[in-house]
Scaffold this active site. Structure first.
Site, PDB file in Angstrom:
ATOM      1  N   ALA A   1       0.796  -1.106   0.076  1.00 40.74           N
ATOM      2  CA  ALA A   1      -0.012   0.214  -0.069  1.00 40.74           C
ATOM      3  C   ALA A   1       0.957   1.244   0.009  1.00 40.74           C
ATOM      4  O   ALA A   1       2.128   1.255   0.334  1.00 40.74           O
ATOM      5  CB  ALA A   1      -0.886   0.194   0.936  1.00 40.74           C
TER       6      ALA A   1
ATOM      7  N   GLY B   1       0.606  -5.306   0.529  1.00 44.39           N
ATOM      8  CA  GLY B   1      -0.467  -5.312  -0.408  1.00 44.39           C
ATOM      9  C   GLY B   1      -0.080  -5.911  -1.690  1.00 44.39           C
ATOM     10  O   GLY B   1      -0.831  -6.620  -2.540  1.00 44.39           O
TER      11      GLY B   1
ATOM     12  N   GLU C   1      -0.428  -9.479  -1.088  1.00 47.86           N
ATOM     13  CA  GLU C   1      -1.692  -9.732  -0.944  1.00 47.86           C
ATOM     14  C   GLU C   1      -2.502 -10.016  -2.271  1.00 47.86           C
ATOM     15  O   GLU C   1      -3.273 -10.805  -2.431  1.00 47.86           O
ATOM     16  CB  GLU C   1      -2.387  -8.654  -0.096  1.00 47.86           C
ATOM     17  CG  GLU C   1      -1.881  -8.927   1.419  1.00 47.86           C
ATOM     18  CD  GLU C   1      -2.542  -7.833   2.289  1.00 47.86           C
ATOM     19  OE1 GLU C   1      -2.366  -6.623   2.147  1.00 47.86           O
ATOM     20  OE2 GLU C   1      -3.325  -8.104   3.180  1.00 47.86           O
TER      21      GLU C   1
ATOM     22  N   GLU D   1       3.768  -5.565   7.265  1.00 48.68           N
ATOM     23  CA  GLU D   1       2.763  -4.658   7.941  1.00 48.68           C
ATOM     24  C   GLU D   1       3.196  -4.554   9.330  1.00 48.68           C
ATOM     25  O   GLU D   1       3.079  -3.523   9.828  1.00 48.68           O
ATOM     26  CB  GLU D   1       1.559  -5.158   7.646  1.00 48.68           C
ATOM     27  CG  GLU D   1       0.877  -4.795   6.308  1.00 48.68           C
ATOM     28  CD  GLU D   1       1.032  -6.002   5.206  1.00 48.68           C
ATOM     29  OE1 GLU D   1       2.021  -6.749   5.530  1.00 48.68           O
ATOM     30  OE2 GLU D   1       0.333  -5.928   4.281  1.00 48.68           O
TER      31      GLU D   1
HETATM   32  C1  3H9 Z   1       0.354  -2.393   3.409  1.00 48.92           C
HETATM   33  O1  3H9 Z   1       0.845  -3.126   2.040  1.00 48.92           O
HETATM   34  C2  3H9 Z   1      -0.749  -2.636   3.864  1.00 48.92           C
HETATM   35  C3  3H9 Z   1      -1.771  -3.602   3.298  1.00 48.92           C
HETATM   36  O2  3H9 Z   1      -1.618  -4.821   3.905  1.00 48.92           O
HETATM   37  C4  3H9 Z   1      -3.042  -3.132   3.400  1.00 48.92           C
HETATM   38  C5  3H9 Z   1      -3.848  -1.919   2.847  1.00 48.92           C
HETATM   39  C6  3H9 Z   1      -5.347  -1.801   2.915  1.00 48.92           C
HETATM   40  N1  3H9 Z   1       4.627   3.635   0.143  1.00 48.92           N
HETATM   41  O3  3H9 Z   1      13.366   1.879   0.748  1.00 48.92           O
HETATM   42  P1  3H9 Z   1      13.610   2.709  -0.617  1.00 48.92           P
HETATM   43  C7  3H9 Z   1       9.275   5.316  -0.998  1.00 48.92           C
HETATM   44  S1  3H9 Z   1       1.542  -1.624   4.067  1.00 48.92           S
HETATM   45  C8  3H9 Z   1       4.866   4.771  -0.184  1.00 48.92           C
HETATM   46  O4  3H9 Z   1      14.543   4.080  -0.483  1.00 48.92           O
HETATM   47  P2  3H9 Z   1      14.911   0.581  -1.804  1.00 48.92           P
HETATM   48  C9  3H9 Z   1      10.466   5.419  -0.271  1.00 48.92           C
HETATM   49  O5  3H9 Z   1       9.846   6.354   1.089  1.00 48.92           O
HETATM   50  C10 3H9 Z   1       2.976  -1.624   3.110  1.00 48.92           C
HETATM   51  N2  3H9 Z   1       6.298   5.231  -0.286  1.00 48.92           N
HETATM   52  O6  3H9 Z   1      14.071   1.839  -1.852  1.00 48.92           O
HETATM   53  C11 3H9 Z   1      11.212   6.122  -0.785  1.00 48.92           C
HETATM   54  O7  3H9 Z   1      10.913   7.406  -1.050  1.00 48.92           O
HETATM   55  P3  3H9 Z   1      11.939   8.707  -1.320  1.00 48.92           P
HETATM   56  C12 3H9 Z   1       4.029  -2.652   3.178  1.00 48.92           C
HETATM   57  C13 3H9 Z   1       7.126   4.063  -0.391  1.00 48.92           C
HETATM   58  O8  3H9 Z   1      15.158   0.058  -3.219  1.00 48.92           O
HETATM   59  C14 3H9 Z   1      11.349   5.298  -2.327  1.00 48.92           C
HETATM   60  O9  3H9 Z   1      10.050   4.711  -2.220  1.00 48.92           O
HETATM   61  N3  3H9 Z   1       5.162  -2.560   2.493  1.00 48.92           N
HETATM   62  C15 3H9 Z   1       6.674   2.885   0.130  1.00 48.92           C
HETATM   63  O10 3H9 Z   1      15.966   0.643  -0.852  1.00 48.92           O
HETATM   64  C16 3H9 Z   1      12.310   4.269  -2.215  1.00 48.92           C
HETATM   65  O11 3H9 Z   1      12.374   3.389  -1.215  1.00 48.92           O
HETATM   66  C17 3H9 Z   1       6.205  -1.992   3.096  1.00 48.92           C
HETATM   67  O12 3H9 Z   1       6.328  -1.862   4.031  1.00 48.92           O
HETATM   68  C18 3H9 Z   1       5.442   2.430   0.085  1.00 48.92           C
HETATM   69  N4  3H9 Z   1       4.927   1.295   0.574  1.00 48.92           N
HETATM   70  O13 3H9 Z   1      13.784  -0.435  -1.135  1.00 48.92           O
HETATM   71  C19 3H9 Z   1       7.518  -2.082   2.285  1.00 48.92           C
HETATM   72  N5  3H9 Z   1       7.813   1.852   0.028  1.00 48.92           N
HETATM   73  O14 3H9 Z   1      12.768   8.157  -2.785  1.00 48.92           O
HETATM   74  C20 3H9 Z   1       8.224  -0.749   2.212  1.00 48.92           C
HETATM   75  C21 3H9 Z   1       8.877   2.776  -0.371  1.00 48.92           C
HETATM   76  O15 3H9 Z   1      11.360   9.934  -1.445  1.00 48.92           O
HETATM   77  N6  3H9 Z   1       9.130  -0.390   1.508  1.00 48.92           N
HETATM   78  N7  3H9 Z   1       8.469   4.163  -0.408  1.00 48.92           N
HETATM   79  O16 3H9 Z   1      12.802   8.737  -0.150  1.00 48.92           O
HETATM   80  C22 3H9 Z   1      10.427  -1.042   1.490  1.00 48.92           C
HETATM   81  O17 3H9 Z   1      10.591  -2.035   2.271  1.00 48.92           O
HETATM   82  C23 3H9 Z   1      11.458  -0.811   0.618  1.00 48.92           C
HETATM   83  O18 3H9 Z   1      11.158   0.699   0.223  1.00 48.92           O
HETATM   84  C24 3H9 Z   1      11.641  -1.661  -0.741  1.00 48.92           C
HETATM   85  C25 3H9 Z   1      12.776  -0.834  -1.618  1.00 48.92           C
HETATM   86  C26 3H9 Z   1      12.443  -2.929  -0.436  1.00 48.92           C
HETATM   87  C27 3H9 Z   1      10.302  -1.806  -1.460  1.00 48.92           C
END
Ligand code: 3H9
Length: 700
Positions: free
Chosen positions: A65, A104, A107, A127
């Site tokens: 998400a 998500g 999911e 999450e």
């Molecule tokens: C969910 O899914 C809830 C659902 O179950 C239910 C819903 C109803 N959203 O980390 P990076 C941004 S909860 C918005 O530096 P990497 C991040 O801030 C979600 N922004 O890259 C950064 O911005 P900026 C569950 C996001 O290659 C840029 O993207 N998912 C999100 O080192 C690059 O990120 C997670 O918890 C997001 N979801 O790593 C995953 N994700 O450039 C969270 C990233 O402005 N994300 N951004 O600073 C991660 O673990 C890592 O970002 C990922 C990439 C591994 C994907």
């Protein structure tokens, strides 16, 4: 029509590829959700399409998400409905996963009828690390597919699993080395030709899992969670799979998700997520290009030096480890190879990977060997004379343009820099032990450190996978300076009547993984003893000084390594209260003329945490840290501050600075001479401001 910007359909001979293209990580913002619903409707309606593939453009499958939408009112279409639309599609849908499928994203993939993974892909439901639970069926579909044990493990830890484990858990139907979209198109076309029925995860039978197994899992999760709510709530939702039908389980999951997403803990964890990324964006460094770094030399192969070497080797750097003599060098080589042996034993890497990483390491005697490096990191004993001598010599050895770093944890980086003819090339790189494991790295900016030297340090830190925080020069930098006040206030409480085990228990209850005295025993009491002796000459005699730790050191009680410290380790390897320590404490109280009293856990926490916030406010006001979030990330990533509270300054803002100031006043009154509320805290409390606003440049 689908939303052309973020979701579009490509047709490949009867198979529709739904491509999500929402950089940087294909998060499921409103436009993507809408685009997906429209795409499914279009596919259902198109008689020329027999099957579909859900895939992503860019570096990764959907990362979940859009976290930035949390905290705002949810906007339809809601994600559970998007997943349901895919699952209920009359034509088979396969997910083609590369990079990571998280939250998500996974999911959605669980709602697909089939999943094709690229061999290096990783999937997970992280999450809980954001203070929430999967809210689009993750807790209901994963157990049906993977079984309860695997689902509980993945959901309550947030752990990502690789393709092999995904296959083991039934999460992948096919793993390919290359072109997962092409493979998924072929795979799903075959399934369509076979005619189905196609597996619907929600309709799978519920696996066996006894009440006793659930109870055991609950106890284990509660122990690990240390006050964090989401892992236990996630488990509760998973348990519903065994207790109710899918529709009711989904309704309950949504309820818990909505409750948690609005909670303080989720707000704090979201803050930590973004703050961890924000720390790398150093004010004033925009557009400053780092110097290229391919080879790193490390001077000193003790515990720190070898840990740093492993961290650099892991990140793919060429490394030269330097010692003063052959014997010390062999010991260092033993430490480095030993760390890799440990990784192989624990299954973290295989023997070939160990060889590859060690293949990048060279070991040499004498500083001259550093001359071929682009960055040299000095990691010798904390002794100013020795460090200055080394930096003086490095001047002659290192090529122009090389970055000279010191791993000092307390000493004046400017003083060290002045030992060279190029102080602008000197920077502090304060690693934490074990250096190849700990996430935190304090990057210490000297008075004349050049911007591109700082940028180089930050770029290297990013490659090392560290949370790197820039600190100015002061005794102990951000973290150890704040830790010193935390420790002092703890010692005051000990002198006034609390016992070490009571203080440790109070901090554990707050969410710290260990209390200050258990940590001291683990780290060894001798280092801070040496440091206190170093500062003794300049300590004002009016300062309140608790002598207990000095007495323990004089008795040779240096902590775990000597079998005794604040605790005794003879009868219990985890440490047990020791009557001898109690005697030392009571004698110290008597000598200080203090009548011991019973001190409750709330007072212990209030005093210690107030000391932390007060010192943090000074660090911020002095510009040692540029922003409150820098301090918070130091405390969370290096000092055990509970992440689900965001950090000491985030938590202080949340509680209100007037309340916090009152506690700080009490802590300062107990501290006596030299303890005053930080003027910044007083000002913000009076004007109704926050540390966050102050950091953002908002002046009231
Ligand atoms: C969910 O899914 C809830 C659902 O179950 C239910 C819903 C109803 N959203 O980390 P990076 C941004 S909860 C918005 O530096 P990497 C991040 O801030 C979600 N922004 O890259 C950064 O911005 P900026 C569950 C996001 O290659 C840029 O993207 N998912 C999100 O080192 C690059 O990120 C997670 O918890 C997001 N979801 O790593 C995953 N994700 O450039 C969270 C990233 O402005 N994300 N951004 O600073 C991660 O673990 C890592 O970002 C990922 C990439 C591994 C994907």
């Amino acid at each position: 029509m689908t939303d052309a910007a973020v979701v579009h359909i490509e047709r490949e001979d009867g198979v529709a590829v739904i491509l999500v293209d929402n950089p940087p990580v294909n998060a499921l913002g409103e436009a993507v959700r809408r685009g997906l619903v429209e795409a499914i409707a279009e596919i259902e309606a198109d008689a020329g399409i027999v099957a579909a593939v859900l895939a992503c453009a860019g570096r990764s499958f959907i990362a979940g998400a859009d976290i930035r939408e949390f905290g705002k009112p949810p906007v339809p279409p809601f994600l559970p409905d998007v997943v349901a639309a895919i699952e209920n599609c009359a034509k088979p849908v396969a997910a083609a996963i590369h990079g990571t499928a998280l939250g998500g994203g996974l999911e959605l993939a669980l709602g697909c009828h089939y999943r094709v993974l690229k061999a290096d892909a990783r999937v997970g439901l992280p999450e809980v690390t954001l203070g929430i639970i999967p809210g689009a069926g993750g807790t209901q579909r994963l157990p049906r597919l993977a079984g309860f044990a695997a689902a509980i493990d993945m959901v309550t830890s947030g752990r990502r699993v690789g393709a092999a484990e995904a296959v083991e858990h039934g999460l992948a139907d096919l793993v390919v080395d290359d072109d997962p979209i092409g493979a998924a198109v072929a795979f799903v076309r075959e399934r369509a030709e076979e005619g189905g029925p196609h597996p619907v995860t929600a309709a799978l039978p519920v696996p066996e899992f006894s009440e006793a197994e659930f109870a055991k899992a609950e106890a284990a999760v509660a122990k690990k969670a240390r006050g964090q709510l989401s892992p236990l709530r996630a488990l509760r939702s998973i348990r519903n799979v065994a207790r109710m039908d899918f529709a009711e389980g989904m309704r309950r999951e949504r309820e818990i998700f909505l409750e948690l997403v609005a909670s303080d803990q989720a707000a704090a964890l979201r803050y930590a997520f973004f703050a961890e990324r924000e720390v790398g964006k150093v004010p004033g460094l925009d557009g400053v290009a780092p110097r290229p770094v391919a080879r790193i030399a490390i001077i000193g192969a003790g515990t720190m030096g070898s840990g740093i070497a492993v961290s650099c080797l892991d990140a793919g750097f060429e490394v030269t480890v330097i010692e003063t003599g052959a014997e010390a060098l062999e010991k260092g080589r033993g430490r480095v190879t030993g760390l890799y042996d440990g990784m192989v034993q624990r299954g973290r890497i295989d023997a070939a990977e160990r060889q590859r990483r060690l293949g990048r390491a060279a070991f040499a005697v004498g500083l001259e060997a550093a001359g071929i490096a682009d960055l040299v990191i000095e990691a010798v004993f904390e002794d100013m004379g020795l460090k200055r001598e080394i930096f003086g010599k490095l001047d002659a050895v290192m090529p122009e343009g090389a970055v000279l770093a010191t791993n000092t944890s307390y000493l004046d980086v400017d003083d060290i820099a002045r030992a060279t003819g190029r102080p602008e090339s000197v920077v502090g790189l304060h690693f934490f032990s074990p250096a190849n494991v700990m996430k935190l790295l304090e990057v210490v900016r000297g008075a004349v450190t050049a911007p591109d030297v700082l940028a180089t340090a930050m770029a290297v830190a990013r490659r090392l996978g560290k949370v790197a925080v820039v600190s100015g020069v002061c005794d102990g930098f951000i973290g150890n300076r704040i830790l010193a006040t935390y420790r002092k206030q703890s010692d005051f409480l000990v002198e006034e009547g609390a016992l070490p085990e009571e203080i440790d228990a109070a901090m554990l209850e707050y969410g710290y993984p260990m209390g200050p005295y258990a940590v001291a025993d683990l780290a060894g009491l001798d280092i801070s003893w040496a440091n206190r002796k170093r500062l003794a000459a300049t300590r004002d005699p009016r300062e309140r000084y608790v002598t207990v730790a000095d007495r323990l050191c004089e008795m040779g009680r240096f902590g775990r390594k000597t079998g005794a410290g604040w605790y005794g380790y003879a009868s219990d390897r985890n440490g047990a209260p020791d009557p001898l320590v109690r005697e030392v404490i009571e004698a110290a109280s008597a000598a200080a003329g203090v009548t011991r009293r019973k001190i409750g856990a709330d007072e212990i926490r209030s005093r210690i945490l107030a000391a932390v916030v007060n010192e943090a406010a000074k660090v911020l006001a002095e510009g040692i840290a540029a922003r409150a979030l820098d301090i918070d990330m130091v405390m969370v990533n290096g000092y055990g501050y509970p992440r689900w509270r965001g950090g000491p300054l985030f938590e202080a803002d949340r509680r209100g600075l007037k309340v916090v100031l009152a506690e700080v006043e009490a802590a300062c009154a107990a501290g006596g001479f030299g303890w005053q509320p930080a003027p910044l805290l007083v000002e913000l409390a009076e004007k109704g401001g926050t540390f966050a606003d102050y950091s953002a440049g908002v002046r009231l």
